[in-house]
Design an enzyme around this catalytic site. Structure first.
Site, PDB file in Angstrom:
ATOM      1  CG  HIS A   1       2.011  -1.632 -15.499  1.00 42.22           C
ATOM      2  ND1 HIS A   1       1.705  -2.912 -15.073  1.00 42.22           N
ATOM      3  CD2 HIS A   1       3.096  -1.751 -16.290  1.00 42.22           C
ATOM      4  CE1 HIS A   1       2.574  -3.767 -15.600  1.00 42.22           C
ATOM      5  NE2 HIS A   1       3.421  -3.088 -16.335  1.00 42.22           N
TER       6      HIS A   1
ATOM      7  CB  VAL B   1      -8.495 -10.071 -13.701  1.00 40.66           C
ATOM      8  CG1 VAL B   1      -9.176  -9.562 -14.958  1.00 40.66           C
ATOM      9  CG2 VAL B   1      -7.036 -10.412 -13.978  1.00 40.66           C
ATOM     10  CG  LEU B   2     -11.314  -4.616 -11.428  1.00 40.58           C
ATOM     11  CD1 LEU B   2     -11.484  -3.137 -11.762  1.00 40.58           C
ATOM     12  CD2 LEU B   2     -11.970  -4.941 -10.096  1.00 40.58           C
TER      13      LEU B   2
ATOM     14  N   GLY C   1       0.777  -1.232   0.000  1.00 42.12           N
ATOM     15  CA  GLY C   1       0.000   0.000   0.000  1.00 42.12           C
ATOM     16  C   GLY C   1       0.811   1.286   0.000  1.00 42.12           C
TER      17      GLY C   1
ATOM     18  CG  ASN D   1      -3.568  -0.638 -12.936  1.00 43.62           C
ATOM     19  OD1 ASN D   1      -3.476  -1.003 -11.760  1.00 43.62           O
ATOM     20  ND2 ASN D   1      -2.810  -1.156 -13.894  1.00 43.62           N
TER      21      ASN D   1
ATOM     22  CG  MET E   1      -1.300  -8.039  -7.111  1.00 42.29           C
ATOM     23  SD  MET E   1      -0.584  -7.151  -8.525  1.00 42.29           S
ATOM     24  CE  MET E   1       0.662  -6.140  -7.723  1.00 42.29           C
TER      25      MET E   1
ATOM     26  CG  ASN F   1       1.570   3.312  -5.791  1.00 42.32           C
ATOM     27  OD1 ASN F   1       1.908   4.317  -6.406  1.00 42.32           O
ATOM     28  ND2 ASN F   1       2.220   2.155  -5.890  1.00 42.32           N
TER      29      ASN F   1
ATOM     30  CG  ASP G   1      -9.068  -1.154 -22.111  1.00 44.53           C
ATOM     31  OD1 ASP G   1      -8.401  -2.037 -21.518  1.00 44.53           O
ATOM     32  OD2 ASP G   1      -8.711  -0.673 -23.198  1.00 44.53           O
TER      33      ASP G   1
ATOM     34  CG  ASP H   1      -1.142  -3.735 -17.678  1.00 43.00           C
ATOM     35  OD1 ASP H   1      -1.823  -3.333 -16.726  1.00 43.00           O
ATOM     36  OD2 ASP H   1      -0.277  -4.622 -17.574  1.00 43.00           O
TER      37      ASP H   1
HETATM   38  C1  GAR Z   1       3.364  -1.122  -7.394  1.00 42.45           C
HETATM   39  O1  GAR Z   1       4.694  -1.118  -7.833  1.00 42.45           O
HETATM   40  C2  GAR Z   1       2.404  -1.096  -8.568  1.00 42.45           C
HETATM   41  O2  GAR Z   1       2.881  -0.345  -9.631  1.00 42.45           O
HETATM   42  C3  GAR Z   1       2.349  -2.559  -8.915  1.00 42.45           C
HETATM   43  O3  GAR Z   1       2.308  -3.210  -7.657  1.00 42.45           O
HETATM   44  C4  GAR Z   1       3.019  -2.434  -6.693  1.00 42.45           C
HETATM   45  C5  GAR Z   1       2.139  -2.234  -5.477  1.00 42.45           C
HETATM   46  O4  GAR Z   1       2.867  -1.620  -4.436  1.00 42.45           O
HETATM   47  N1  GAR Z   1       1.214  -2.873  -9.733  1.00 42.45           N
HETATM   48  C6  GAR Z   1       1.251  -3.775 -10.720  1.00 42.45           C
HETATM   49  O5  GAR Z   1       2.209  -4.452 -10.965  1.00 42.45           O
HETATM   50  C7  GAR Z   1      -0.046  -3.887 -11.504  1.00 42.45           C
HETATM   51  N2  GAR Z   1       0.159  -4.654 -12.718  1.00 42.45           N
HETATM   52  P1  GAR Z   1       2.144  -0.914  -3.220  1.00 42.45           P
HETATM   53  O6  GAR Z   1       1.147  -1.915  -2.635  1.00 42.45           O
HETATM   54  O7  GAR Z   1       3.261  -0.600  -2.274  1.00 42.45           O
HETATM   55  O8  GAR Z   1       1.456   0.320  -3.748  1.00 42.45           O
END
Ligand code: GAR
Length: 207
Positions: free
Chosen positions: A110, A93-94, A12, A108, A91, A14, A147, A151
């Site tokens: 990425h 898929v919706l 978490g 999202n 992680m 982000n 969508d 990605d």
């Molecule tokens: C982040 O690096 C995000 O970009 C990635 O998972 C991590 C989550 O970190 N997302 C993907 O790979 C989606 N395809 P966080 O829980 O510390 O935010």
């Protein structure tokens, strides 16, 4: 105020960047009304609760099948009167039903410069492992609308990050988060809350 529900699976960071940006007035006219994780052990849930945000776990394991899980997830989004769904390291898929219902209202993050190192199988640390294997000199992060594809939705913001010779996947992941993800995710939310992001012909335009 734009009502945001953040979906998370892990640490978490982000989510934390969004919470901090709201607290520091770098995101205006928006608030996180709910955080939902598929993973009961996600530290993101603790971060949310620590910030006084309604946080719940809806795990597919607690339901007999995927449709039942998706139904519960959809109900939780609706119950919070969600206007923007933010996938912050989610992680799962919706389902198409959610993507249709919230068309243009799901974003999202990425950890690469889409369309490089994205799509099925590219998530989390695996993205950075592949980046190092391929030997690219520049990577980064992308915030995009979601969508039906993986990605493939319209790109909102991207930021490039240098790859260094002595990087490990973990070191690179951290630099991509610090220099790109934690900056462009709050910025994208602020732009959306201000009504400045328009989608036209599969692209976004920022006014
Ligand atoms: C982040 O690096 C995000 O970009 C990635 O998972 C991590 C989550 O970190 N997302 C993907 O790979 C989606 N395809 P966080 O829980 O510390 O935010």
């Amino acid at each position: 105020m734009l009502r945001i529900t953040v979906l998370v699976s892990g640490g978490g960071t982000n989510l934390q960047a969004i919470i901090d940006a709201i607290g520091e007035d770098r995101i205006h006219n928006a608030g996180i009304v709910r955080v939902i994780s598929n993973n009961p052990g996600a530290y993101a849930l603790e971060r949310a609760r620590g910030a006084g945000i309604d946080a719940l776990c809806i795990s597919p394991r607690d339901f007999p099948d995927r449709p039942a899980y998706y139904e519960a997830l959809t109900a939780a989004l609706k119950e919070a009167d969600t206007e923007l769904v933010v996938l912050a390291g989610f992680m799962v898929v919706l389902p198409e039903s959610v993507i249709r219902e919230y068309a243009g209202r799901i974003i999202n993050i990425h950890p690469s410069l889409i369309p490089s190192f994205c799509g099925t199988g590219f998530y989390g640390i695996r993205v950075h492992e592949e980046v190092l294997k391929r030997g690219v000199r520049v990577t980064g992060a992308t915030v995009h609308f979601v969508d039906e594809g993986t990605d493939t939705g319209p790109i909102i913001l991207q930021k490039a990050v240098e790859v260094r010779d002595d990087d490990t996947p973990e070191i690179l992941q951290r630099r991509v988060m610090e220099e790109a993800e934690w900056q462009i995710m709050p910025r994208a939310i602020d732009l959306i809350a201000a009504g400045r992001v328009e989608i036209r012909d599969g692209r976004t335009f920022i006014r």
